[in-house]
Structure formats: structure tokens, C-alpha cells
Design an enzyme around this catalytic site. Structure first.
Site, PDB file in Angstrom:
ATOM      1  N   ARG A  31      79.583  27.403  14.704  1.00  0.00           N
ATOM      2  CA  ARG A  31      78.790  27.014  13.529  1.00  0.00           C
ATOM      3  C   ARG A  31      77.404  26.604  14.007  1.00  0.00           C
ATOM      4  O   ARG A  31      77.248  26.050  15.093  1.00  0.00           O
ATOM      5  CB  ARG A  31      79.407  25.822  12.785  1.00  0.00           C
ATOM      6  CG  ARG A  31      80.806  26.004  12.272  1.00  0.00           C
ATOM      7  CD  ARG A  31      81.240  24.766  11.475  1.00  0.00           C
ATOM      8  NE  ARG A  31      82.676  24.701  11.309  1.00  0.00           N
ATOM      9  CZ  ARG A  31      83.366  25.330  10.367  1.00  0.00           C
ATOM     10  NH1 ARG A  31      82.702  26.103   9.504  1.00  0.00           N
ATOM     11  NH2 ARG A  31      84.673  25.221  10.270  1.00  0.00           N
ATOM     12  N   ARG A  61      85.639  28.886   9.254  1.00  0.00           N
ATOM     13  CA  ARG A  61      85.893  28.598   7.844  1.00  0.00           C
ATOM     14  C   ARG A  61      84.656  28.030   7.143  1.00  0.00           C
ATOM     15  O   ARG A  61      84.035  27.100   7.627  1.00  0.00           O
ATOM     16  CB  ARG A  61      87.062  27.619   7.716  1.00  0.00           C
ATOM     17  CG  ARG A  61      87.564  27.452   6.287  1.00  0.00           C
ATOM     18  CD  ARG A  61      88.862  26.681   6.251  1.00  0.00           C
ATOM     19  NE  ARG A  61      88.763  25.406   6.967  1.00  0.00           N
ATOM     20  CZ  ARG A  61      89.700  24.457   6.895  1.00  0.00           C
ATOM     21  NH1 ARG A  61      90.780  24.640   6.178  1.00  0.00           N
ATOM     22  NH2 ARG A  61      89.546  23.336   7.571  1.00  0.00           N
ATOM     23  N   HIS A  91      86.590  29.086  19.601  1.00  0.00           N
ATOM     24  CA  HIS A  91      86.228  27.747  19.141  1.00  0.00           C
ATOM     25  C   HIS A  91      85.568  26.919  20.235  1.00  0.00           C
ATOM     26  O   HIS A  91      85.077  25.812  19.976  1.00  0.00           O
ATOM     27  CB  HIS A  91      87.488  27.032  18.624  1.00  0.00           C
ATOM     28  CG  HIS A  91      87.227  25.749  17.915  1.00  0.00           C
ATOM     29  ND1 HIS A  91      87.541  24.511  18.452  1.00  0.00           N
ATOM     30  CD2 HIS A  91      86.674  25.498  16.705  1.00  0.00           C
ATOM     31  CE1 HIS A  91      87.212  23.565  17.596  1.00  0.00           C
ATOM     32  NE2 HIS A  91      86.669  24.122  16.532  1.00  0.00           N
ATOM     33  N   TYR A 124      77.965  13.602  13.524  1.00  0.00           N
ATOM     34  CA  TYR A 124      79.247  13.760  14.210  1.00  0.00           C
ATOM     35  C   TYR A 124      79.142  13.161  15.611  1.00  0.00           C
ATOM     36  O   TYR A 124      78.160  13.396  16.306  1.00  0.00           O
ATOM     37  CB  TYR A 124      79.632  15.238  14.346  1.00  0.00           C
ATOM     38  CG  TYR A 124      80.052  15.944  13.083  1.00  0.00           C
ATOM     39  CD1 TYR A 124      79.679  15.484  11.824  1.00  0.00           C
ATOM     40  CD2 TYR A 124      80.824  17.094  13.154  1.00  0.00           C
ATOM     41  CE1 TYR A 124      80.059  16.143  10.670  1.00  0.00           C
ATOM     42  CE2 TYR A 124      81.206  17.764  11.993  1.00  0.00           C
ATOM     43  CZ  TYR A 124      80.821  17.293  10.760  1.00  0.00           C
ATOM     44  OH  TYR A 124      81.192  17.958   9.619  1.00  0.00           O
ATOM     45  N   ARG A 221      91.529  10.886  14.613  1.00  0.00           N
ATOM     46  CA  ARG A 221      90.787  10.732  13.366  1.00  0.00           C
ATOM     47  C   ARG A 221      91.584  11.206  12.158  1.00  0.00           C
ATOM     48  O   ARG A 221      91.575  10.585  11.095  1.00  0.00           O
ATOM     49  CB  ARG A 221      89.466  11.526  13.436  1.00  0.00           C
ATOM     50  CG  ARG A 221      88.707  11.541  12.110  1.00  0.00           C
ATOM     51  CD  ARG A 221      87.379  12.244  12.243  1.00  0.00           C
ATOM     52  NE  ARG A 221      87.486  13.630  12.617  1.00  0.00           N
ATOM     53  CZ  ARG A 221      87.716  14.628  11.763  1.00  0.00           C
ATOM     54  NH1 ARG A 221      87.885  14.375  10.475  1.00  0.00           N
ATOM     55  NH2 ARG A 221      87.776  15.871  12.184  1.00  0.00           N
ATOM     56  N   HIS A 249      84.381  12.984  16.235  1.00  0.00           N
ATOM     57  CA  HIS A 249      84.651  14.405  16.461  1.00  0.00           C
ATOM     58  C   HIS A 249      84.893  14.747  17.931  1.00  0.00           C
ATOM     59  O   HIS A 249      85.298  15.863  18.251  1.00  0.00           O
ATOM     60  CB  HIS A 249      83.469  15.231  15.914  1.00  0.00           C
ATOM     61  CG  HIS A 249      83.738  16.680  15.752  1.00  0.00           C
ATOM     62  ND1 HIS A 249      83.236  17.633  16.610  1.00  0.00           N
ATOM     63  CD2 HIS A 249      84.470  17.357  14.826  1.00  0.00           C
ATOM     64  CE1 HIS A 249      83.627  18.835  16.225  1.00  0.00           C
ATOM     65  NE2 HIS A 249      84.377  18.692  15.147  1.00  0.00           N
TER      66      HIS A 249
END
Length: 361
Positions: A31, A61, A91, A124, A221, A249
Site C-alpha cells: 500500500r 484489500r 505482504h 501507525y 492489538r 501496528h
């Protein structure tokens, strides 16, 4: 967000794009921001004659359309764009820079826990490792070869723990090692900070470690399959969640290892999808100074009396009630980072003044 994304990761790509001695830049992209400076630096690098490779994940996503658009723009600039391995999401958060130094080709790398996204970097909490370690550089070369060809021979990694082939087995082995090394003289300790813990095999291994007497601290989390405090099963486990100004994160893994402590950071959560259906990367943090920083993060968050919630054996959560004017872990980390920045700035000014005096003479 405690340290600047623009003066660390962005700065690395900016310098690499303009450095005439840099030969190649390789990067994964899951992203990124709508007006991404990261993309601009990559395009600038290609225009400056560097070999640029970007592994784009098209199935991120909610960002599918944006990533298709970025991929097309990168290809138009002459950048080699690939889409990872069929059947696996890419990822991992990786940058590899190859530079012609005075003593030959040298690899410089960044391995992170969060996306290369300028906007979310402000809200984050993530970690990254900048390194020129030769073995990590070789491992990243292997991993990028895998990502760009999809060819799956048995690849050898020196330090990197990538999924889906290596990471899960490695974590299970380290948990079992902690059980074997646990003793009254050297008590075992496992600490993990992740977004989610859902994998059945990892959960069972942690239960076994608790039954063996190993103390386990989990900062999770989101969803957590493991239940702490169940007599005879998880007496030695505590699970907390931090809820504050920033979204937690980062992923950190710690093993006491009989006194030979090991720290790791990476992109993977302890979820079945991360460990078996995605390409992730976890890397050891070996420098004592960096280990001390990770230890501080664990200590501050585990002792947070303001923004921490304790999980109960039934899976519910109870917020901790501070005694007096307690400061939350995120505010403590802000204060700590500000002090470090002031100290670094002071030392930088002192060095600059010393150089200036020598020049005058």
C-alpha cells in the site's frame, strides 16, 4: 510515528535515486499514499539510469484499483514491475539498494513492519531496520529472485525468516527451544507484539511453553485465539492490548534463549494467512543499541497503566486503572523519542563546530 518517515525511509530512496554509484533498487509495494513521494523517487531513479524493480501486490484489500494504477505508471516510466508469486500475497516490506562502493558492490536494505505509506506513517506505530549486513543483503537477493521468477527450489537463507517456507517452523522451533532451556536458574521468557494471534499451531506451542513454566507476554492489538490465565494451561501467559492515539501496528518477537537473547521484527502477524499464504519477512535485530530500544518498547507497553487492556480467561478485556497521574505508553514513547532527537541534534552540532575549527586553522 515517533521518528520521521520522510527523513529515514523516504530519504534513503531519494538519495539512492540520485546517487550515481547506485546501480539498482528493488522494492515491494503493498500500500502507498495517494500522492506518493515513494513512487516519484522510484521513477526518478529509473530516469537516472538505475535498474528499478518493484513487486506490486494487486490484491491489497481496498487498494486494488490504486495499485493497478501505480503499476501502470511505474511501467510507463520503464520500471520492471512484477506481481509476486501466484497464489501468495506479497505482504513483506522490503527495499534493497545495490551500490558500487570503493570495495565492490554493496547492498543496503530496509526491512519494515509497516507499509511504505507516507500518510499512515503518521498514525501507525511501526518499526524498520536500515542495514548493510552482508548476509541479510544476500538473503534479500534470494527473496527478490523468488518474488520475480516464482521459481521454487529450496532456497537457503542465512538470517532472514521468510514465509511461507521458513517463518512458521522457525517460530515453533524457537518456542520449543525456550521450553528446553527453561530452568529455575534461567527462567524462560517469550514476548511478542503483533496485530493478531490466530494460528492454531503457534497457539498450541505457546500453551505448551506456559505449561512448562515459560513466562509469556503477548501484546496483541486485534484478535487473539490464546486465552491467558487458565489454570493448568496458560497460568504463565498474560495478554494485553494497547488502545491510544496511534494504531499499534509493529511486530516484535523476543526469546530469552537461555540468556543469549534474540530479537526479531517483521511484517508477519501470527495468523494462518500470514504464515502460510503470504510472502512475509522477519529479520533478527542484533545490534545491542537497537535491542535496547526494542526492550524499552516492551517494558513501557507491558507496564502501561493508562491505555492498556488486560485479557481475561474468558476472552473479555478489562482496562487497567492508573494509580495517580499515569502516562500512557504512546506518550512515554513520544517523550523518549524527543529526548533522543535532542541528544542527536546536540551531538551533530558539536561535531560540525569541531570540523569548522579545524578548517579555520
Amino acid at each position: 510515528p515517533y521518528e520521521s518517515f520522510s527523513t529515514s525511509v523516504e530519504r534513503m530512496l531519494l538519495e539512492a535515486s540520485e546517487d550515481p554509484k547506485v546501480k539498482a533498487i528493488k522494492m515491494t509495494l503493498y500500500r502507498t499514499a495517494a500522492e506518493s513521494r515513494i513512487i516519484k523517487h522510484l521513477i526518478n531513479a529509473a530516469r537516472n539510469g538505475k535498474q528499478v524493480l518493484v513487486v506490486v501486490e494487486l490484491k491489497a484489500r481496498f487498494d486494488e484499483e490504486a495499485n493497478i494504477r501505480w503499476a501502470n505508471r511505474l511501467e510507463e516510466a520503464g520500471i520492471h514491475v512484477t506481481y509476486g508469486v501466484v497464489g501468495l500475497k506479497t505482504h513483506c516490506k522490503l527495499i534493497l539498494v545495490v551500490r558500487q562502493d570503493y570495495n565492490g558492490l554493496q547492498r543496503y536494505a530496509h526491512l519494515g513492519t509497516g507499509n511504505y505509506h507516507e500518510e499512515t506513517a503518521r498514525t501507525y506505530t511501526d518499526l524498520g531496520l536500515l542495514t548493510s549486513d552482508r548476509e541479510i543483503g544476500q538473503d534479500l537477493t534470494e527473496l527478490f529472485n523468488y518474488l520475480t521468477t516464482g521459481y521454487k527450489p529450496k532456497r537457503q537463507y542465512n538470517k532472514l525468516l521468510p514465509s511461507p517456507k521458513v517463518l512458521k517452523d522457525s517460530i515453533q522451533q524457537m518456542i520449543e527451544r525456550e521450553i528446553k532451556k527453561h530452568s529455575s536458574e534461567s527462567p524462560g521468557l517469550i514476548q511478542m507484539k503483533v496485530n493478531g494471534l490466530e494460528d492454531v499451531d503457534i497457539t498450541r506451542a505457546l500453551y505448551r511453553a506456559s505449561q512448562a513454566g515459560v513466562k509469556i507476554d503477548l501484546i496483541v492489538r486485534d484478535s487473539c485465539r490464546l486465552r491467558p490465565g487458565i489454570p493448568g494451561l496458560s497460568d504463565n501467559v498474560r495478554v494485553i492490548s494497547i488502545v491510544g492515539r496511534f494504531l499499534e501496528h509493529a511486530r516484535i518477537f523476543y526469546f530469552h534463549n537461555g540468556g543469549e537473547e534474540e530479537y526479531f521484527i517483521g511484517s508477519a502477524d501470527l495468523m494462518k494467512r500470514n504464515l502460510e499464504s503470504r510472502v512475509e519477512a522477519v529479520v533478527p535485530v542484533e545490534a545491542p543499541g537497537l535491542q535496547a530500544k526494542l526492550r524499552y518498547v516492551f517494558d513501557v507497553e507491558l507496564n502501561d497503566e493508562r491505555s492498556a487492556w488486560d485479557m481475561c480467561p474468558d476472552g473479555s478485556y478489562i482496562q487497567r486503572k492508573p494509580k495517580g497521574r499515569a502516562v500512557g505508553s504512546q506518550q512515554a514513547l513520544i517523550t523518549w523519542s524527543e529526548k533522543q532527537h535532542k541528544e542527536a541534534t546536540r551531538l551533530k552540532k558539536r561535531r560540525a563546530q569541531g570540523i569548522g575549527r579545524r578548517n579555520v586553522r
